[in-house]
Motif scaffolding. Structure first.
Motif: not given
Length: 200
Positions: A44-54
């Motif tokens: 239910g929460l907006p997860l960070a994308s792979t690019n944002q995690r990198m």
């Protein structure tokens, strides 16, 4: 360029409450991104994308900074060689201008570019805290910070940085940043990047 605000929250319930408060105040979910340890359920929460995690912003900063240093020292070497060869006039001015320009760019880069990065939150994530990132226009930074602090004092501000999403760099472009950011700083960033990606 937009700014990315970082907040640490103690649990999922508080994170949901902050995201909901932001939504009711005009900050859409697509501008909020959540990172947490793998074992925490973020449904239910907006997860960070792979690019944002990198944290590509950190890599890009390294590329720009290293490139600026290389250009400065190449100009310095050229100036030294020209002086040893007793060259005068215009050819001495060119490397001097390049050196001055790169120096000014370097000072401005280190002084005016906000540079909060994910590596700064590694310990908090290891202790089961949740990182919330909020993207807002520069003029909205103070308003959003005040909104969160007033309604959710449990949220710990982690600083304000710029973010690379506005440049629309795609995941396939990440390979270039990896190859061109081989420095001690980049090595440390790669370590925390791997750790954060493992939280998915």
């Amino acid at each position: 360029m937009e700014r990315r605000l970082y907040f640490l929250l103690p649990d999922v319930a508080h994170t949901r409450a902050v995201v909901a408060k932001l939504e009711t105040n005009g900050i859409e979910r697509k501008y909020t991104h959540v990172i947490a340890p793998q074992e925490i359920d973020l449904e239910g929460l907006p997860l960070a994308s792979t690019n944002q995690r990198m944290d590509l912003g950190a890599r890009l900063e390294t590329v720009i900074w290293n490139g600026n240093l290389v250009l400065f020292f190449l100009a310095l070497m050229a100036l030294t060689v020209l002086i040893l060869m007793n060259v005068s006039g215009f050819w001495l001015v060119v490397p001097s201008i390049i050196m001055l320009t790169t120096f000014i760019v370097g000072v401005g880069f280190s002084k005016y570019i906000p540079n909060v990065h994910l590596s700064e939150f590694a310990d908090a994530l290891r202790h089961q805290e949740i990182l919330l990132m909020v993207d807002v226009p520069v003029g909205q930074v103070a308003r959003v910070e005040k909104l969160i602090h007033h309604n959710h004092p449990e949220a710990v501000a982690g600083g304000v940085g710029w973010h690379i999403d506005a440049l629309h760099i795609k995941r396939e472009d990440c390979r270039v940043l990896r190859l061109t950011s081989m420095s001690p700083r980049a090595s440390g960033q790669a370590k925390i990047t791997k750790e954060i990606l493992n939280h998915e």
